[in-house]
Design a protein around this motif. Structure first.
Motif, PDB file in Angstrom:
ATOM      1  N   GLU A 235       0.901  -1.118   0.000  1.00  0.00           N
ATOM      2  CA  GLU A 235      -0.013  -0.010   0.006  1.00  0.00           C
ATOM      3  C   GLU A 235       0.647   1.219   0.108  1.00  0.00           C
ATOM      4  O   GLU A 235       0.523   2.224  -0.688  1.00  0.00           O
TER       5      GLU A 235
ATOM      6  N   THR B  62       2.105   1.696  -3.554  1.00  0.00           N
ATOM      7  CA  THR B  62       0.999   2.112  -4.606  1.00  0.00           C
ATOM      8  C   THR B  62       0.824   3.405  -4.413  1.00  0.00           C
ATOM      9  O   THR B  62       0.533   4.324  -5.303  1.00  0.00           O
TER      10      THR B  62
ATOM     11  N   LEU C  44       3.544   5.585  -5.754  1.00  0.00           N
ATOM     12  CA  LEU C  44       4.155   5.222  -7.219  1.00  0.00           C
ATOM     13  C   LEU C  44       4.406   6.470  -8.168  1.00  0.00           C
ATOM     14  O   LEU C  44       5.559   6.214  -8.755  1.00  0.00           O
TER      15      LEU C  44
END
Length: 301
Positions: free
Chosen positions: A204, A207, A210
């Motif tokens: 997480e 992400t 990113l």
């Protein structure tokens, strides 16, 4: 006199990319911890550059492996130290402050020469004094205490100065792309234990971060370092460093545009004096090189 060519503009592009990357690094600290972010960006850059090195140069069998490992280890360790302190500093300082203070490594390079018995010329000490005054105005509010984040950035600038010296020593007989890939590989291996066992990043986290990881890993690390290598084939190092020091200006602009960061009048004055010190150091070095070149042309062969 510096005449701009395509490669000079490439270096200007590199300065703009590196300056804007301070914004990506600053944003990353809201969703990811320092060593985890660095591990991700280093791994991405290494995975991009190592295949490129193999594809274009087919190094195995032609590269002295022991020399490559030694050079990559030394330069990669310094790269790891510089980026680690820079990223930790960005937890508590602005992108513009970090960039201006980091750029002071250009002036600190001659200080390491003192350890080798190389005495800097007198104008260097004027440049260093200007940088110290600029850092004081940029990083303090009137007292003698430097902000914690800025202190980390200043410590990191010594690693960047040592990194420049190491590159000049070990980069002469190795492929620039190969050495850059090796640096990022070593920096990844050094960041990984700290990130995985201390910070424990999650999927997480990656992400959510990113965008900054892609910007810092591909655009700033892999692409910009490659463009720098291409440009340095024709641009003199003193001219190159002068152009690259402008990354601090790009960082200030990017921080204002994307992060809403502002500098006080005192900080702008400090930044201007710091930049003046950097330009003074490089202008003197460039003038000295040109004088030596003119003297060589008068020597009969």
């Amino acid at each position: 006199m510096m005449r701009f060519s395509r490669d000079h503009f490439l270096l200007l592009l590199v300065a703009a990319i590196w300056g804007s990357t301070f914004v990506a690094q600053r944003q990353a600290m809201t969703t990811m911890e320092p060593f985890s972010f660095n591990m991700a960006r280093f791994a991405l850059a290494a995975s991009f550059l190592l295949p490129m090195w193999w594809w274009y140069e087919r190094p195995w069998g032609r590269v002295p492996l022991r020399r490559w490992i030694r050079a990559s280890t030394i330069t990669g360790t310094l790269l790891f130290g510089g980026f680690a302190l820079q990223q930790i500093g960005l937890l508590e300082t602005t992108a513009s402050n970090a960039a201006f203070i980091t750029a002071s490594y250009i002036v600190f390079v001659p200080l390491f020469g003192l350890l080798q018995g190389i005495r800097p010329p007198k104008p260097f000490w004027y440049a260093l004094s200007a940088c110290i005054l600029g850092l004081y105005l940029l990083s303090t509010q009137g007292g003698l205490k430097i902000h914690r984040g800025d202190a980390f950035e200043l410590a990191g600038s010594f690693f960047w100065a040592a990194h420049v010296i190491a590159l000049s020593r070990y980069g002469r007989h190795l492929s620039p792309i190969g050495l850059t890939a090796g640096q990022f590989l070593v920096a990844t291996l050094l960041s990984a234990p700290v990130a995985l066992f201390w910070e424990r990043p999650t999927i997480e986290d990656v992400t959510a971060t990113l965008g900054p990881i892609l910007w810092a890993g591909i655009l700033s690390s892999a692409l910009a370092f490659t463009l720098q290598v291409v440009a340095l084939r024709t641009v003199r190092p003193t001219h190159a460093v002068l152009i690259l020091s402008l990354e601090s200006v790009f960082a200030a602009l990017a921080g204002a545009l994307w992060l809403g960061e502002t500098l006080s009048a005192r900080q702008w004055l400090g930044a201007a004096i710091l930049l003046m010190g950097i330009f003074l150091a490089q202008w003197h070095e460039t003038s000295r090189e040109e004088a030596l070149k003119r003297a060589e042309t008068r020597i009969p062969h």
